[in-house]
Design an enzyme around this catalytic site. Structure first.
Site, PDB file in Angstrom:
ATOM      1  CG  LEU A  13      -4.609  -2.297   3.463  1.00 30.61           C
ATOM      2  CD1 LEU A  13      -4.578  -3.674   4.136  1.00 30.61           C
ATOM      3  CD2 LEU A  13      -5.327  -2.389   2.115  1.00 30.61           C
TER       4      LEU A  13
ATOM      5  CE  LYS B  87       0.966   7.873 -12.387  1.00 29.70           C
ATOM      6  NZ  LYS B  87       0.869   9.235 -11.936  1.00 29.70           N
TER       7      LYS B  87
ATOM      8  CB  SER C  36      12.892  16.659  -4.773  1.00 26.14           C
ATOM      9  OG  SER C  36      12.880  15.484  -5.531  1.00 26.14           O
TER      10      SER C  36
ATOM     11  CB  CYS D 276      -2.682   7.167   0.717  1.00 30.92           C
ATOM     12  SG  CYS D 276      -3.180   5.515   1.177  1.00 30.92           S
TER      13      CYS D 276
ATOM     14  CG  ASP E 289       8.983  19.523 -12.326  1.00 33.11           C
ATOM     15  OD1 ASP E 289       9.927  19.406 -13.111  1.00 33.11           O
ATOM     16  OD2 ASP E 289       9.119  19.718 -11.095  1.00 33.11           O
TER      17      ASP E 289
ATOM     18  CD  GLU F 114      -1.832  10.701 -13.768  1.00 32.22           C
ATOM     19  OE1 GLU F 114      -0.622  10.639 -13.466  1.00 32.22           O
ATOM     20  OE2 GLU F 114      -2.706  11.086 -12.981  1.00 32.22           O
TER      21      GLU F 114
ATOM     22  CB  CYS G 245       9.059  11.013 -15.006  1.00 32.56           C
ATOM     23  SG  CYS G 245       8.204  11.810 -13.677  1.00 32.56           S
TER      24      CYS G 245
ATOM     25  CG  HIS H 127      11.729   5.039 -10.277  1.00 32.39           C
ATOM     26  ND1 HIS H 127      12.063   5.454 -11.541  1.00 32.39           N
ATOM     27  CD2 HIS H 127      10.759   5.874  -9.853  1.00 32.39           C
ATOM     28  CE1 HIS H 127      11.311   6.485 -11.873  1.00 32.39           C
ATOM     29  NE2 HIS H 127      10.512   6.754 -10.862  1.00 32.39           N
TER      30      HIS H 127
END
Ligand code: GLN
Ligand code: ZN
Length: 794
Positions: free
Chosen positions: A27, A128, A472, A555, A638, A644, A682, A733
């Site tokens: 997919l 999330k 990064s 993914c 981090d 979450e 974040c 983003h």
């Protein structure tokens, strides 16, 4: 004694959902081909149909009954919440175009525009899904948002499977959860709540149910995980009222095939409440659902427990008992699960059906796809297909004496798998256990902040409003090509390392040219911020095909944390010291924190998470020591996933915050006062974890803040946080390059809310997903904005 039967009506047991991305991520490839213009909408639809039918056939081959609705119809082209937006035609006005109408489907281009944006129009926000690493799209609902049965995809998919002989059970997010996860559309007015639209939304579901009944669907599944969480900011009384109203309305229609049904009928309704415990502090969701008259209720018996005694109103209800963990990867002891099913039968339901606790969306397809895992580890694991097998075994064992005999070998083998795992080498490592047992409070306590701040200032000599980045730098096509070549053996390890060192040198020079104050090495060598560490730590394994959908076509491949964790050798020291050797400015060492490593891995289920986190923390603590010893003066740990893993029930928050904060401190408190410890968070609403952020005791905390216009800064100050804070001024983003003035304005908000001496200037998050064409000018403007506001402060 009760009259409960087992496994009727789904006979073989059921699962609440199945992975949609395909065994080989077909997919993903089809979506990306379509988005890049290499395939038409029809070609994408054809691939999706093949995937759906292959999944349905697979589930039947694995033992699920093809005739009763045991096979879930849980496909989505992008996201199950977005699918309800499409179903309702609840498209925000910025996307609304006069469409042909009446075609019974939302054009794919519009569907993907909602997910990915169109031109200058930003997509729906992403966040999330409960306590998972899956991201859903947040619907925007206002008083004027259109709501009608705009897309009959659910019916078409049912018919498509029926036509090849498989009667599926369509799965949708239920109306209450859909609206509770929605945000009020811009301009909705102060008193408006998306839940205000419940009657109209429910009416659309009612119409859809009629159509499904006409097509021959015996069951439909409506997911209502909103019932298991206290974190949505809505009192239980309001949720309960909404559930009563919506399901009273839906269940009011007669079920197809019953005597009462003449004309408008509906399928039997299964309401699923996965991810947690239905029993909340203010009421019992199971009793609530039992009172609505729906025919089935799916409860999560992995995360949640059973009520103490019979539940009133359950007598004509099918209880779908989620005893197989839908979102972990371990095989369970099936005999123990049979015991749990027998206890569930005492609640007085008409039937008890063995099932997974959640959709299998969160686990990879098949352990058989992992030839490189050790045979031992493989024998302990159950991915989606193995979990379906567990459910079928349980249903077989409950189907009478003959079935029990047929299932006996599988039951024994499941208990053996659990036992061999307990006894296997590496699962319990005495040296790790002894180190944990020997910890004392001083191991999680640093010198007082004042002392640290003075020592750090003397050592680093930074200007006011120091500038830095989150770690990064862009992962360029060249970096990815080099990594792929190294994996295929086309590039030797030394050649790969040399290429990454060149990249580090480039990134250091760029940062010096831009005028940043605290540099980073740019993380080019990291494939992923968790997997990179998992590959170097003992106690972890990584997979080759273990992909899990994170959002849309994206993914992730979570590592498997199976044993006691320790660090055989330093992990990041060479990269950090190499970067430091190239500059006189301080270079930040960059580590991923224990909570995030756990959140983005499949974690062992045989000990409390807090113990596992402490083991990871000790490995990181050694790394911090080694970085320090190598002359690194600033270390960032981090924790983007701190929010979450927050438990869904408020009563469980304190224990979680306790172990998560402790593990971070265990990782960092070995640092000398003159070593500056940073952390970064974040992806979140920080409100629920604001005290925990203070508890981490980092010297500097950087957070995502640009989109919320620095909202978190006063919140932190109010919570008593009085150390360095870097609220992001650059939203990474988006490809947009913010202007100097735009970032300066955000900075002014920050220095207005806290002592300016505490404020740092940085982007919202790492730059790995950006291109240099965007990141370089944005960082240039960021440095200018800092200079400007510095000058204003005098
Ligand atoms: N240091 C990491 C990076 O910059 C942090 C990523 C994150 O917060 N998700 O990529
Ligand atoms: Zn981040």
């Amino acid at each position: 004694m009760t009259n409960t039967t087992f496994a009727d009506p789904f006979r073989t047991g059921t699962v609440l959902g199945y992975p949609r991305i395909g065994r080989r991520r077909e997919l993903k490839r089809a979506l990306e081909a379509h988005w890049s213009g290499r395939s038409t909408a029809d070609e994408l639809e054809a691939t999706a149909r093949d995937l759906r039918l292959a999944a349905a056939r697979r589930l039947v081959d694995l033992g699920l009954d093809a005739t009763s609705g045991a096979v879930p119809g849980s496909f989505s082209l992008y996201d199950q919440v977005l699918d309800v937006v499409a179903l309702l035609g609840a498209v925000p006005s910025r996307f609304r175009e006069p469409t042909a109408g009446g075609s019974g489907r939302l054009p794919l281009s519009e569907y993907f525009a909602l997910a990915r944006g169109a031109g200058d129009e930003p997509p729906l926000e992403m966040t999330k899904w409960f306590d998972t690493n899956y991201h859903y799209l947040v619907p925007e609902i206002g008083p004027g948002t259109p709501v009608s049965l705009a897309d009959d995809r659910v019916v078409r998919e049912f018919v498509e499977a029926r036509d090849v002989g498989i009667v599926t059970r369509p799965v949708l997010v239920g109306p209450v959860t859909f609206l509770l996860l929605s945000k009020a559309a811009d301009g909705a007015g102060p008193g408006f709540r998306p839940l205000d639209r419940l009657p109209e939304v429910t009416a659309v579901y009612a119409e859809l149910l009629r159509r499904l009944a006409d097509a021959g669907a015996p069951w439909v599944q409506l997911d209502e995980p909103a019932l298991v969480t206290d974190n949505l900011g809505v009192p239980f009384a309001d949720v309960a009222e909404a559930v009563r109203a919506a399901y009273g309305q839906l269940a009011g229609a007669p079920v197809a095939g019953t005597a009462a049904a003449d004309g408008a009928a509906r399928p039997a309704i299964l309401v699923a409440a996965p991810y947690g415990d239905l029993r909340g502090p203010d009421g019992d969701g199971l009793a609530l659902l039992a009172g609505t008259g729906v025919e089935g209720i799916a409860i999560d018996l992995v995360r949640g427990g059973l009520p103490a005694g019979p539940v009133a109103g359950l007598g004509s209800t099918v209880l779908v008992a989620g005893v197989v963990d839908g979102h972990g990867v371990w095989r369970g002891d099936l005999t123990a699960k049979l015991g749990l099913l027998e206890r569930a039968a005492e609640l007085g339901a008409a039937a008890v059906v063995p099932a997974t606790s959640t959709s299998l969306l969160h686990v990879p397809h098949d352990v058989e796809d992992e030839p490189y895992l050790s045979a031992d580890l493989r024998s302990w694991l159950a991915f989606a297909d193995q979990k379906v097998g567990e459910v079928v075994t349980l249903a077989t064992a409950l189907s009478g004496a003959e079935g029990r005999a047929a299932a006996e070998a599988a039951l024994t083998s499941s208990a053996e798998a659990v036992a061999t795992r307990q006894a296997a080498e590496g699962v319990v490592v005495p040296a790790v256990r002894e180190r944990l047992a020997g910890l004392v409070p001083a191991d999680t306590t640093r010198a007082p902040y004042g002392e640290r701040a003075a020592a750090q200032e003397a050592r680093l000599g930074l200007p006011a409003l120091p500038t830095t980045t989150i770690g990064s730098f862009p992962q360029t096509a060249e970096i990815r090509a080099a990594r792929a070549a190294a994996r295929k053996g086309e590039l030797s390890e030394d050649e790969y390392t040399a290429a990454m060192r060149d990249e580090v040198a480039r990134v250091v020079r760029l940062q010096e040219d831009l005028g940043l104050d605290v540099l980073v090495h740019g993380e080019p060598e990291r494939n992923d911020m968790v997997q990179y560490f998992a590959e170097q730590l003992d106690g972890f394994a990584t997979t080759v095909q273990g992909w899990v959908q994170s959002y849309g076509s994206r993914c992730v491949r979570p590592p498997i944390l199976w044993g006691d964790v320790s660090r055989p050798a330093p992990m990041t020291v060479e990269w950090a010291t190499y970067a430091q050797s190239l500059t006189d400015l301080p270079v930040k060492g960059m580590l991923t924190g224990p909570v995030t490593i756990l959140a983005w891995s499949f974690v062992r289920d045989d000990q409390p998470l807090g113990d596992t986190a402490a083991q990871v923390a000790l490995a990181l603590r050694d790394e911090v020591r080694d970085l320090e010893a190598a002359g690194i003066a600033v270390v960032q740990v981090d924790e983007p996933a701190l929010r979450e893993l927050l438990p869904l029930r408020a009563a469980d928050h304190p224990a979680y915050l306790d172990w998560s904060v402790r593990s971070f401190r265990l990782a960092t408190a070995g640092a000398a006062p003159a070593t500056q410890v940073h952390t970064h968070l974040c992806y979140s609403e920080f409100g629920d974890v604001i005290d925990a952020i203070d508890g981490l005791d980092a010297d500097v905390t950087s957070l995502e803040a640009a989109r919320s216009r620095m909202e978190v800064v006063p919140e932190l100050a109010e919570a008593g946080y009085d150390r360095g804070v870097g609220p992001g001024v650059y939203d990474i983003h988006s490809p947009r390059v913010p202007s100097v003035e735009e970032m300066a304005e955000l900075l002014r908000l920050a220095v207005g809310a806290v002592d300016p001496r505490l404020v740092w200037v940085n982007p919202d998050c790492g730059l790995k997903t950006r291109r240099y064409e965007e990141a370089s000018p944005a960082l240039h403007n960021l440095v200018e904005a800092a200079r400007k506001v510095r000058a204003e402060l005098g």
